[in-house]
Write an enzyme that holds these catalytic residues in place. Sequence first.
Site, PDB file in Angstrom:
ATOM      1  N   GLU A 195       4.601   3.657  -2.938  1.00  0.00           N
ATOM      2  CA  GLU A 195       4.635   2.904  -1.686  1.00  0.00           C
ATOM      3  C   GLU A 195       4.729   1.414  -1.996  1.00  0.00           C
ATOM      4  O   GLU A 195       3.783   0.812  -2.492  1.00  0.00           O
ATOM      5  CB  GLU A 195       3.362   3.157  -0.871  1.00  0.00           C
ATOM      6  CG  GLU A 195       3.416   2.472   0.483  1.00  0.00           C
ATOM      7  CD  GLU A 195       2.047   2.144   1.077  1.00  0.00           C
ATOM      8  OE1 GLU A 195       1.069   1.994   0.336  1.00  0.00           O
ATOM      9  OE2 GLU A 195       1.983   2.014   2.301  1.00  0.00           O
ATOM     10  N   ASP A 231      -0.396   4.797  -3.727  1.00  0.00           N
ATOM     11  CA  ASP A 231      -0.713   3.920  -2.607  1.00  0.00           C
ATOM     12  C   ASP A 231      -0.570   2.440  -2.976  1.00  0.00           C
ATOM     13  O   ASP A 231      -1.023   2.017  -4.043  1.00  0.00           O
ATOM     14  CB  ASP A 231      -2.172   4.187  -2.201  1.00  0.00           C
ATOM     15  CG  ASP A 231      -2.604   3.400  -0.981  1.00  0.00           C
ATOM     16  OD1 ASP A 231      -2.089   3.686   0.103  1.00  0.00           O
ATOM     17  OD2 ASP A 231      -3.442   2.489  -1.120  1.00  0.00           O
TER      18      ASP A 231
END
Length: 526
Positions: free
Chosen positions: A242, A169
């Site tokens: 990401e 993330d």
Amino acid sequence: MEKLEYLKEIGVTATWLSPFLKSPMADFGYDISDFTDIDPLFGTMEDFEALMARAKQLNVKIILDFVPNHSSDECDWFVRSAAGEEEYKDYYVWHPGFIENGERRPPTNWVSVFRGSAWEWHEGRQEYYLHQFHKKQPDFNFRNPKVREQMNDVLRFWLAKGVDGFRVDAIYHAFEVAPDANGNYPDEPRNDWTDDPDEYGYTHKIYTVDQPETPHLVYEWRKILEQFQKDNGGDERVLMVETWSPIEIVMHYYGNETAEGAQIPFNFQLISNLHRDSDAYHYEYLINNWLSLMPAGKSANWVIGNHDKNRVGSRFGAERIDLFNILLLTLPGCSITYNGDEFGMLDGYVSWKDTVDPQACNGYEENYMAMSRDPARTPLQWSDEFMAGFTSGSSTWLPIGEDYKSVNVKLQRGVPLSHLNIFKRLQQLRAEPAIQQGAAEIKAINSYVLGVRRYLSGNYVYISLFNIFDSIENVNLNAVFAGLPSTFQYALVTSRSIKQLGDQVSASSVTLMPYESVVLKSTTIL
Ligand code: NOJ
């Protein structure tokens, strides 16, 4: 566990689960309070182990959402850091701020992604802490080797539980610029398009994202995955990262001359840059640009939807749902599908009252719809039954989409050319050697029609064609693709097609109906 069979049915080989670790849910699990425990909302460790066992039986890989940039403010590490405990003192990014005209102000003008200052005053410690997201998501200090080791241990813990990889993330936020000799941080330069200091776009992000150290973290993690595989066997463990960064920076995440990085640095080129009016040349450019910048020997990946953006069918129009599935699944490399996009779920309606996303709740009712990620996160529509088959309970965390009676898995299973069945057919086509490992040539045939040719010596040639707009188009494939076989047959048609599967067509004259996409297969081998 029940739905793993569904993933098999639709040909999905690996699934990334959104965070389910212990969390106060200020950002729906992206605010973790215990990195090695499961939130009771979702079950127990035994449940997770049973899920892993079943997934292994079915050969569906399980990828965890690894959230290294921040924890919850309720995480024990933060509580100890805030209390100034020696071991944890520098686990997070702290600063006393400045006194100006007798008033205290934050250390810098940095803004949180979810609006407002990225610094929050902590009464206990009498300092500000940095939070690039919600104030309940304090940022770790990755310049502290203890934090890095702690995170490495988190990876090892879940690898030992049998996970096949991690989606990482918000990696581009991991490092901030290093403080100067006095421990201070610089302001970011202002952007001139907004005067609102609470808006994320208020500053130009030169110190809070994309710092040169960041990809090296990923190289370190990849080594951990490789070591684990060496010690324990099994398939390669995977990292998907990401990073909403300029494409040249994204490429660093693949690795460098001396280190391997992530196998899948998310390719957000299509999701970020395409819009309703984009023509075929724009698609062609974005796809070829990725393929040409990608380091030799790496695999491409393609993303058009996720839990942070409106649904594909709502952004581009429901008439383009098949187009994007066909495109993503016939391009070379890995295709990434957000759950529900395989059968064309649309954004659900979520009233202001029902809105739970902090990105919307921290703003105003007037424009909450433009900020909210809730519409793309409504429960998956399994059937036309009670609660769309999602639960037997009497409520869901977000309202069920109003269209669930007509847009659901059960119904689409029975409709031959439904989005779902087209998705399944595409997965069969992906088993074809030319599509699985063949070369790719991506060309705009004119402004409206995009073509993707896949070919491999000794195999049939495949061409997917995409009519992006609402006109009827007649195209000559020889005008852009050299040396084509003269005759093709339809290997995939959609509900927009007037042709049937298996119909033959000459390469020099293919007619496409408005918004029609098809896959053609040569009648002879290359
Ligand atoms: C990116 C995730 O996709 C998003 O849902 C989340 O809010 C932020 N990172 C913060 O963790």
